[in-house]
Motif scaffolding. Structure first.
Motif, short mmCIF file in Angstrom:
data_model
loop_
_atom_site.label_atom_id
_atom_site.label_comp_id
_atom_site.label_asym_id
_atom_site.label_seq_id
_atom_site.Cartn_x
_atom_site.Cartn_y
_atom_site.Cartn_z
N GLU A 114 0.83 -1.21 0.00
CA GLU A 114 0.00 0.00 0.00
C GLU A 114 0.87 1.26 0.00
O GLU A 114 0.64 2.19 -0.78
N ALA A 115 1.88 1.29 0.85
CA ALA A 115 2.76 2.45 0.93
C ALA A 115 3.51 2.66 -0.38
O ALA A 115 3.61 3.79 -0.87
N ALA A 116 4.02 1.58 -0.98
CA ALA A 116 4.74 1.68 -2.25
C ALA A 116 3.83 2.21 -3.35
O ALA A 116 4.23 3.06 -4.16
N ARG A 117 2.58 1.76 -3.35
CA ARG A 117 1.63 2.23 -4.37
C ARG A 117 1.35 3.73 -4.19
O ARG A 117 1.34 4.49 -5.15
N LEU A 118 1.16 4.18 -2.95
CA LEU A 118 0.92 5.60 -2.68
C LEU A 118 2.12 6.45 -3.09
O LEU A 118 1.97 7.51 -3.70
N ILE A 119 3.31 5.98 -2.75
CA ILE A 119 4.53 6.73 -3.10
C ILE A 119 4.71 6.77 -4.60
O ILE A 119 5.08 7.80 -5.16
N VAL A 121 2.42 6.80 -6.93
CA VAL A 121 1.50 7.81 -7.47
C VAL A 121 2.01 9.21 -7.16
O VAL A 121 2.01 10.09 -8.02
N PHE A 122 2.48 9.42 -5.94
CA PHE A 122 3.02 10.71 -5.53
C PHE A 122 4.22 11.10 -6.39
O PHE A 122 4.32 12.23 -6.88
N LEU A 123 5.14 10.15 -6.62
CA LEU A 123 6.33 10.43 -7.42
C LEU A 123 5.99 10.67 -8.89
O LEU A 123 6.58 11.54 -9.53
N GLU A 124 5.02 9.91 -9.42
CA GLU A 124 4.60 10.13 -10.80
C GLU A 124 4.01 11.52 -10.97
O GLU A 124 4.31 12.22 -11.94
N GLU A 125 3.19 11.94 -10.02
CA GLU A 125 2.58 13.27 -10.08
C GLU A 125 3.66 14.35 -9.94
O GLU A 125 3.66 15.33 -10.67
N TYR A 126 4.59 14.15 -9.02
CA TYR A 126 5.69 15.10 -8.86
C TYR A 126 6.50 15.20 -10.15
O TYR A 126 6.81 16.29 -10.61
N SER A 127 6.81 14.06 -10.74
CA SER A 127 7.59 14.03 -11.97
C SER A 127 6.85 14.77 -13.08
O SER A 127 7.44 15.56 -13.82
N ARG A 128 5.56 14.52 -13.19
CA ARG A 128 4.75 15.18 -14.23
C ARG A 128 4.73 16.69 -14.01
O ARG A 128 4.96 17.47 -14.93
N GLN A 129 4.50 17.12 -12.79
CA GLN A 129 4.46 18.55 -12.48
C GLN A 129 5.83 19.20 -12.65
O GLN A 129 5.94 20.31 -13.14
N ASN A 130 6.87 18.52 -12.25
CA ASN A 130 8.22 19.06 -12.32
C ASN A 130 8.66 19.26 -13.76
O ASN A 130 9.30 20.25 -14.08
N LYS A 131 8.30 18.33 -14.64
CA LYS A 131 8.66 18.49 -16.05
C LYS A 131 7.98 19.72 -16.62
O LYS A 131 8.58 20.48 -17.35
N GLY A 132 6.70 19.93 -16.27
CA GLY A 132 5.99 21.11 -16.74
C GLY A 132 6.61 22.38 -16.20
O GLY A 132 6.78 23.37 -16.90
N ALA A 133 7.00 22.35 -14.93
CA ALA A 133 7.62 23.53 -14.32
C ALA A 133 8.95 23.83 -14.97
O ALA A 133 9.29 24.98 -15.21
N SER A 134 9.71 22.80 -15.31
CA SER A 134 11.01 23.00 -15.96
C SER A 134 10.83 23.63 -17.32
O SER A 134 11.56 24.53 -17.70
N LYS A 135 9.82 23.16 -18.07
CA LYS A 135 9.57 23.72 -19.39
C LYS A 135 9.17 25.19 -19.28
O LYS A 135 9.61 26.03 -20.05
N GLU A 136 8.34 25.52 -18.30
CA GLU A 136 7.91 26.90 -18.08
C GLU A 136 9.10 27.76 -17.68
O GLU A 136 9.26 28.88 -18.15
N TYR A 137 9.95 27.24 -16.80
CA TYR A 137 11.14 27.96 -16.35
C TYR A 137 12.04 28.29 -17.55
O TYR A 137 12.50 29.42 -17.70
#
Length: 159
Positions: A114-119, A121-137
């Motif tokens: 359960e913890a691995a699954r939650l992490i 999802v959290f990491l995938e979302e972070y990675s998705r958001q971070n790539k967008g932020a990098s492109k904007e930067y």
């Protein structure tokens, strides 16, 4: 915690390196040298450097702490995402008060799966958001974008 990150390594969906710092406090750390590394205690300067280099911070709450440790306040101040393994629902209210995109709180008694699954999802979302932020930067610092912005400001001031 190590079992959770070992499970994430086996899932192999998100490449990561997991670094553990601090005294062993009677624990023996079985780590995978390719994914997980145990570094032991650090000086204050070493800890600051490690936090600066990290993309995501992991906090394991103490069960015997009645106040918010200064490291938690420092983690929050970095603005970096935090994975918090909670000792119980009454500990570290500061981390529980953060938004879900800033801090993932996992109960200490959650199953490894359960913890691995939650992490994951959290990491995938972070990675998705971070790539967008990098492109904007990058876009905001592009010469064409900046020159267009400056020309618009000049035109606006002449009206």
């Amino acid at each position: 915690m190590l079992a959770i990150f070992a499970k994430l390594g086996k899932m192999n969906k998100i490449p990561y390196e997991f670094n553990v710092y601090g005294p062993p406090n009677g624990f023996h750390f079985e780590v995978d040298g390719d994914i997980s590394k145990y570094h032991g205690p650090l000086s204050r300067e070493g800890a600051i450097s490690a936090v600066k280099l990290a993309d995501i911070l992991v906090n394991v709450e103490n069960t015997n702490c009645v106040m918010t440790p200064s490291k938690v306040v420092e983690y929050v101040a970095t603005g970096k995402p935090i994975i918090n393994i909670m000792a119980d629902l009454g500990s570290t209210p500061l981390l529980r008060s953060l938004s879900a995109d800033r801090c993932l709180n996992i109960r200490h008694d959650a199953s490894v799966d359960e913890a691995a699954r939650l992490i994951e999802v959290f990491l995938e979302e972070y990675s998705r958001q971070n790539k967008g932020a990098s492109k904007e930067y990058i876009r905001e610092r592009d010469l064409v974008f900046q020159s267009g912005y400056l020309l618009d400001q000049i035109r606006a001031s002449q009206l």
